[in-house]
Design an enzyme around this catalytic site. Sequence first.
Site, PDB file in Angstrom:
ATOM      1  N   GLU A 128      21.445 -19.466   0.342  1.00 39.97           N
ATOM      2  CA  GLU A 128      21.054 -18.523   1.390  1.00 39.97           C
ATOM      3  C   GLU A 128      20.838 -19.278   2.696  1.00 39.97           C
ATOM      4  OE1 GLU A 128      18.545 -15.309   0.820  1.00 39.97           O
ATOM      5  OE2 GLU A 128      19.021 -15.038  -1.289  1.00 39.97           O
TER       6      GLU A 128
ATOM      7  N   HIS B  95      14.777  -9.655   9.836  1.00 36.56           N
ATOM      8  CA  HIS B  95      15.965  -9.902   9.012  1.00 36.56           C
ATOM      9  C   HIS B  95      17.186  -9.450   9.803  1.00 36.56           C
ATOM     10  CE1 HIS B  95      18.770 -10.058   5.745  1.00 36.56           C
ATOM     11  NE2 HIS B  95      17.859 -10.667   5.023  1.00 36.56           N
TER      12      HIS B  95
ATOM     13  N   ARG C 190      17.134 -17.271  10.015  1.00 38.87           N
ATOM     14  CA  ARG C 190      17.186 -15.839  10.326  1.00 38.87           C
ATOM     15  C   ARG C 190      16.887 -15.524  11.781  1.00 38.87           C
ATOM     16  NH1 ARG C 190      14.360 -13.568   4.836  1.00 38.87           N
ATOM     17  NH2 ARG C 190      16.226 -13.913   3.591  1.00 38.87           N
TER      18      ARG C 190
ATOM     19  N   HIS D  65      10.766  -8.014   8.906  1.00 39.07           N
ATOM     20  CA  HIS D  65      10.980  -8.277   7.479  1.00 39.07           C
ATOM     21  C   HIS D  65       9.812  -8.987   6.816  1.00 39.07           C
ATOM     22  CE1 HIS D  65      13.269  -8.904   3.902  1.00 39.07           C
ATOM     23  NE2 HIS D  65      13.305 -10.218   4.014  1.00 39.07           N
TER      24      HIS D  65
HETATM   25  C1  FAD Z   1      13.738  -5.634   1.206  1.00 38.04           C
HETATM   26  C2  FAD Z   1      13.106  -6.984   0.970  1.00 38.04           C
HETATM   27  C3  FAD Z   1      13.845  -8.013   0.411  1.00 38.04           C
HETATM   28  C4  FAD Z   1      13.257  -9.270   0.175  1.00 38.04           C
HETATM   29  N1  FAD Z   1      14.007 -10.252  -0.445  1.00 38.04           N
HETATM   30  C5  FAD Z   1      13.380 -11.424  -0.762  1.00 38.04           C
HETATM   31  C6  FAD Z   1      14.067 -12.417  -1.511  1.00 38.04           C
HETATM   32  O1  FAD Z   1      15.198 -12.223  -1.921  1.00 38.04           O
HETATM   33  N2  FAD Z   1      13.403 -13.587  -1.791  1.00 38.04           N
HETATM   34  C7  FAD Z   1      12.122 -13.820  -1.375  1.00 38.04           C
HETATM   35  O2  FAD Z   1      11.572 -14.898  -1.670  1.00 38.04           O
HETATM   36  N3  FAD Z   1      11.457 -12.889  -0.668  1.00 38.04           N
HETATM   37  C8  FAD Z   1      12.044 -11.702  -0.370  1.00 38.04           C
HETATM   38  N4  FAD Z   1      11.343 -10.759   0.325  1.00 38.04           N
HETATM   39  C9  FAD Z   1       9.938 -11.027   0.683  1.00 38.04           C
HETATM   40  C10 FAD Z   1       9.089 -10.908  -0.579  1.00 38.04           C
HETATM   41  O3  FAD Z   1       9.534  -9.805  -1.337  1.00 38.04           O
HETATM   42  C11 FAD Z   1       7.625 -10.707  -0.237  1.00 38.04           C
HETATM   43  O4  FAD Z   1       7.201 -11.648   0.704  1.00 38.04           O
HETATM   44  C12 FAD Z   1       6.771 -10.880  -1.477  1.00 38.04           C
HETATM   45  O5  FAD Z   1       7.255 -10.057  -2.512  1.00 38.04           O
HETATM   46  C13 FAD Z   1       5.321 -10.529  -1.155  1.00 38.04           C
HETATM   47  O6  FAD Z   1       4.608 -10.505  -2.361  1.00 38.04           O
HETATM   48  P1  FAD Z   1       3.079 -10.167  -2.350  1.00 38.04           P
HETATM   49  O7  FAD Z   1       2.637 -10.193  -3.768  1.00 38.04           O
HETATM   50  O8  FAD Z   1       2.389 -11.022  -1.379  1.00 38.04           O
HETATM   51  O9  FAD Z   1       3.009  -8.669  -1.757  1.00 38.04           O
HETATM   52  P2  FAD Z   1       3.665  -7.311  -2.269  1.00 38.04           P
HETATM   53  O10 FAD Z   1       4.722  -7.531  -3.266  1.00 38.04           O
HETATM   54  O11 FAD Z   1       4.046  -6.512  -1.067  1.00 38.04           O
HETATM   55  O12 FAD Z   1       2.465  -6.570  -2.982  1.00 38.04           O
HETATM   56  C14 FAD Z   1       1.380  -6.078  -2.215  1.00 38.04           C
HETATM   57  C15 FAD Z   1       0.490  -5.252  -3.104  1.00 38.04           C
HETATM   58  O13 FAD Z   1      -0.722  -4.975  -2.426  1.00 38.04           O
HETATM   59  C16 FAD Z   1      -1.014  -3.615  -2.525  1.00 38.04           C
HETATM   60  N5  FAD Z   1      -1.860  -3.234  -1.383  1.00 38.04           N
HETATM   61  C17 FAD Z   1      -1.635  -3.378  -0.072  1.00 38.04           C
HETATM   62  N6  FAD Z   1      -2.655  -2.907   0.651  1.00 38.04           N
HETATM   63  C18 FAD Z   1      -3.568  -2.450  -0.243  1.00 38.04           C
HETATM   64  C19 FAD Z   1      -4.812  -1.815  -0.121  1.00 38.04           C
HETATM   65  N7  FAD Z   1      -5.377  -1.524   1.066  1.00 38.04           N
HETATM   66  N8  FAD Z   1      -5.459  -1.469  -1.252  1.00 38.04           N
HETATM   67  C20 FAD Z   1      -4.919  -1.695  -2.460  1.00 38.04           C
HETATM   68  N9  FAD Z   1      -3.723  -2.280  -2.634  1.00 38.04           N
HETATM   69  C21 FAD Z   1      -3.058  -2.649  -1.531  1.00 38.04           C
HETATM   70  C22 FAD Z   1       0.333  -2.948  -2.565  1.00 38.04           C
HETATM   71  O14 FAD Z   1       0.229  -1.626  -3.073  1.00 38.04           O
HETATM   72  C23 FAD Z   1       1.060  -3.905  -3.496  1.00 38.04           C
HETATM   73  O15 FAD Z   1       0.718  -3.627  -4.827  1.00 38.04           O
HETATM   74  C24 FAD Z   1      11.913  -9.497   0.556  1.00 38.04           C
HETATM   75  C25 FAD Z   1      11.178  -8.461   1.130  1.00 38.04           C
HETATM   76  C26 FAD Z   1      11.751  -7.215   1.334  1.00 38.04           C
HETATM   77  C27 FAD Z   1      10.929  -6.113   1.932  1.00 38.04           C
END
Ligand code: FAD
Length: 564
Positions: free
Chosen positions: A138, A258, A304, A363
Amino acid sequence: MHPLFDKRRYLIPFRSSLLPQIFTDTLVIGGGVAGLRAAIEAAASIKGAPGDVILLSKSAFDATNTAWAQGGIAAVLRDDDSFESHAADTIEAGAGLCDERAVDLMVEEGAQRIRELIDWNIRFDRDKKSGELHTGREGGHHASRVYHADGDATGRELQRLLLERARATEGVRIFENCFSLDLITPTAEPGSPVRGAITHHSRYGLQMIWAKTVILASGGAGQLFRETTNPRGATADGVAMAYRAGATIADMAFVQFHPTTLYLPGAHRALISEAVRGEGAHLLDASGLRFMTEVHELAELAPRDIVSRAIIRRIAQQGGSHVWLDCRGIANFQDRFPGIHALLRRFELDPAKDLIPVHPAAHYAVGGVRADEVGRTDVPGLLAAGEVTCTGFHGANRLASNSLLEGLVAGARSGRHARERAVDNGAATNGGHPAQVVSDIRPSDQGEIDLVDIRSSLRSAMWRNVGIDRVGPKLRDTQEMFDFWGRYTLDKIFDEPEAWETQNLLTVGALVARAAEWREESRGCHARSDFNEPRAEFAVHDLWRRGRPTPETVGRDELFAAGA
Ligand SMILES: Cc1cc2nc3c(=O)[nH]c(=O)nc-3n(C[C@H](O)[C@H](O)[C@H](O)COP(=O)(O)OP(=O)(O)OC[C@H]3O[C@@H](n4cnc5c(N)ncnc54)[C@H](O)[C@@H]3O)c2cc1C
């Protein structure tokens, strides 16, 4: 920040003793990669006794950023690759602001976390003949090190696996559709420890959840912008909650855009993964010219921010609303990218024949709650992991496929630290006894407001003025606008999650606009047309805290310092 953003400690009035009380060792806020991995670790058995954990998610588990991730997870597992090379690519993308201790830790421990997923039978794609794990390349990576599942549905598989595992882990209770409004501290003074959260469950209403440790894993902030790849729930609640609780918020100017989302009126800004460019797709301008070769040696696979800016500038030069992604040279597109293929077919686009209209969108939140190597923030009792944090790993820009990796590593580390705190009955923990906390807010006597309008206006203003190309006067205009809107939005008392999200978006939007104005330079994913180059005096992290109008700064390698 303007004092109006600092006035209220809590979003709503309450008396903790009058609400239903729930007790746990570790409260994890968020059910994406970081939260789930943290919960599994925080429930680990010590001397035969599992840790007691509550994980809550305001959204359904298929609507996290994690579940939507496409391209994959970067990790060094192959003999022809090295930690040094992965670290060097991460540092190059980070444009002079990566904390190298954070980078080394994530890259090296990340490989262990991926091996662990393989042991847990994650369904990564494999070569049909040899059975070897398939890797892709990537943007910004000089080696093929991105592991993926179901072609372009890596996040869905990771979410499935971790959720199944968390559900099967003794000691973990999971509350879905449960919104965290605020982190609870006994007093509003700086340094007051976090002792839990006030939550709103769609069925049971308001509840107090008391915990020895809270792990904030609430993900990103894409919904700050009109154009975003993020799901509906990415509303920066975690940063807003942590800010109100006195935590340090770092580097908020850095928002990654992105380059390639599907740009069709009426269609959701679905991501066309970087992996598609990794497989050889080219960007063409309105006249059919492949323009990225003029911009960077890695052409379409440049970092990016460079690709996003090149697209925006090309559109500005030529007019129109988008550029084209040419995937016609990719053999077996449907097999390699089944999800994207199905999406395009819904709009009668055939990637073997048609050019795909694409445009950048917000993104990834690079900045966030300052956290150290075990997730400690500057507030005792509060850990943080994943996209909600800023650890210095990504510096001024995130390398593709590094964020799922960070979620795994930081999630496991913070979960382990919370488990240790739970068995340590010393002064570091809260001993599980609730404090009586009273939030005494009077309802404002000003009239009704149209919250839907505020939310959409702030997202449009952020996109227009705090988006890919920024300039001082527009950043100042945005702050004035948000200060004004804040006067009659933040003084109200609401009783439902959409309204609380809007209040959070306003607070965090104001922080991003201020941080972007303060940073008078262009670096990583922050581009100012009035300060086109990086400047040595800004090779620092900017730290924002409740009650302080201007940021403090720390050196590049001082962010990942021990927390409270
Ligand atoms: C379309 C897309 C494609 C991507 N592709 C990639 C990729 O290929 N490789 C890569 O490394 N990264 C990728 N990313 C980035 C990556 O997905 C995220 O940075 C990562 O998944 C974040 O994980 P997290 O556990 O921090 O948050 P999240 O997976 O967003 O989880 C957040 C959680 O917190 C909860 N939450 C939020 N606020 C509250 C609240 N007030 N009260 C209770 N619960 C709450 C939500 O409901 C959710 O359960 C991509 C992102 C997107 C949007």
